[in-house]
Design an enzyme around this catalytic site. Sequence first.
Site, PDB file in Angstrom:
ATOM      1  N   HIS A  72      -3.672   3.938  19.554  1.00 60.47           N
ATOM      2  CA  HIS A  72      -2.863   3.086  18.690  1.00 60.47           C
ATOM      3  C   HIS A  72      -2.018   3.972  17.768  1.00 60.47           C
ATOM      4  O   HIS A  72      -2.193   5.197  17.739  1.00 60.47           O
ATOM      5  CB  HIS A  72      -3.753   2.134  17.870  1.00 60.47           C
ATOM      6  CG  HIS A  72      -4.736   2.815  16.970  1.00 60.47           C
ATOM      7  ND1 HIS A  72      -6.088   2.830  17.202  1.00 60.47           N
ATOM      8  CD2 HIS A  72      -4.551   3.529  15.834  1.00 60.47           C
ATOM      9  CE1 HIS A  72      -6.689   3.515  16.240  1.00 60.47           C
ATOM     10  NE2 HIS A  72      -5.782   3.948  15.407  1.00 60.47           N
TER      11      HIS A  72
HETATM   12  C1  T46 Z   1      -8.053   7.358  13.999  1.00 58.54           C
HETATM   13  C2  T46 Z   1      -9.442   7.491  14.476  1.00 58.54           C
HETATM   14  C3  T46 Z   1     -10.047   8.822  14.252  1.00 58.54           C
HETATM   15  C4  T46 Z   1     -12.973  -0.916  10.067  1.00 58.54           C
HETATM   16  O1  T46 Z   1     -13.482  -2.031   9.852  1.00 58.54           O
HETATM   17  N1  T46 Z   1     -12.650  -0.086   9.028  1.00 58.54           N
HETATM   18  C5  T46 Z   1     -12.096   1.141   9.218  1.00 58.54           C
HETATM   19  O2  T46 Z   1     -11.813   1.854   8.234  1.00 58.54           O
HETATM   20  C6  T46 Z   1     -11.842   1.581  10.562  1.00 58.54           C
HETATM   21  C7  T46 Z   1     -11.215   2.951  10.842  1.00 58.54           C
HETATM   22  C8  T46 Z   1     -12.168   0.734  11.588  1.00 58.54           C
HETATM   23  N2  T46 Z   1     -12.739  -0.474  11.367  1.00 58.54           N
HETATM   24  C9  T46 Z   1     -13.092  -1.334  12.500  1.00 58.54           C
HETATM   25  C10 T46 Z   1     -11.887  -1.915  13.220  1.00 58.54           C
HETATM   26  C11 T46 Z   1     -12.327  -2.019  14.655  1.00 58.54           C
HETATM   27  O3  T46 Z   1     -12.979  -3.243  14.863  1.00 58.54           O
HETATM   28  O4  T46 Z   1     -13.807  -0.570  13.475  1.00 58.54           O
HETATM   29  C12 T46 Z   1     -13.359  -0.899  14.797  1.00 58.54           C
HETATM   30  C13 T46 Z   1     -12.800   0.323  15.493  1.00 58.54           C
HETATM   31  O5  T46 Z   1     -11.664   0.768  14.736  1.00 58.54           O
HETATM   32  P1  T46 Z   1     -10.453   1.606  15.360  1.00 58.54           P
HETATM   33  O6  T46 Z   1      -9.895   0.916  16.531  1.00 58.54           O
HETATM   34  O7  T46 Z   1      -9.531   1.925  14.237  1.00 58.54           O
HETATM   35  O8  T46 Z   1     -11.242   2.923  15.818  1.00 58.54           O
HETATM   36  P2  T46 Z   1     -10.709   4.275  16.390  1.00 58.54           P
HETATM   37  O9  T46 Z   1     -11.814   5.247  16.341  1.00 58.54           O
HETATM   38  O10 T46 Z   1     -10.088   4.045  17.734  1.00 58.54           O
HETATM   39  O11 T46 Z   1      -9.554   4.773  15.412  1.00 58.54           O
HETATM   40  C14 T46 Z   1      -9.819   5.174  14.086  1.00 58.54           C
HETATM   41  C15 T46 Z   1      -8.526   5.094  13.276  1.00 58.54           C
HETATM   42  O12 T46 Z   1      -8.040   3.772  13.264  1.00 58.54           O
HETATM   43  C16 T46 Z   1      -7.522   6.004  13.872  1.00 58.54           C
HETATM   44  O13 T46 Z   1      -6.293   5.936  13.208  1.00 58.54           O
HETATM   45  O14 T46 Z   1      -7.352   8.318  13.858  1.00 58.54           O
HETATM   46  O15 T46 Z   1     -10.306   6.485  14.010  1.00 58.54           O
END
Ligand code: T46
Length: 141
Positions: A59
């Site tokens: 993303h």
């Molecule tokens: C990046 C990498 C390293 C939350 O509720 N709070 C938060 O602060 C975060 C980051 C996520 N979430 C929830 C939202 C989704 O339901 O956790 C789930 C997975 O989140 P996300 O799709 O953001 O996870 P990653 O690991 O693919 O990405 C995150 C960051 O968004 C991203 O920018 O660099 O971690």
Amino acid sequence: MIESTIRVKNSGLVRVKMIRDDRDGTLAIIESLRDVPFDIRRVYFISNLEKSVSIRGKHAHKELEQIIFCIQGSFVLGLDDGNTSQKLLLNEPNVGIRLGKMLWHTMEDFSESCVLLVVASDYYDENDYIRDYGDFLKLAQ
Ligand code: T46
């Protein structure tokens, strides 16, 4: 191919101070508005990754600024600004990569016991995410 220099827009290397205490381990310091070019509002870490299957990210963010560190082990970070894409290996705990606005990013090829640490400029907001690559390419132009 894994590259050693950053070519995409809205990124860059962030090297923080690390103090090595011989056999007593190492201490690395990340200071808001000093080491990191924004006020840190959120810190999160990611662990329990499985090398063969885990792919995270996929993303971009419209406004959020982040710095990603690999504080243990290694992984491959894919960056894409809509025109240029590249892969970087993160394997030094005191070297982070800036994930600026409108930068599609993926994390994969995690080593055993890999731990990622991310500092972010704002609180979590799902509305700031672009999760469709086609939408990202249109907005990035
Ligand atoms: C990046 C990498 C390293 C939350 O509720 N709070 C938060 O602060 C975060 C980051 C996520 N979430 C929830 C939202 C989704 O339901 O956790 C789930 C997975 O989140 P996300 O799709 O953001 O996870 P990653 O690991 O693919 O990405 C995150 C960051 O968004 C991203 O920018 O660099 O971690």
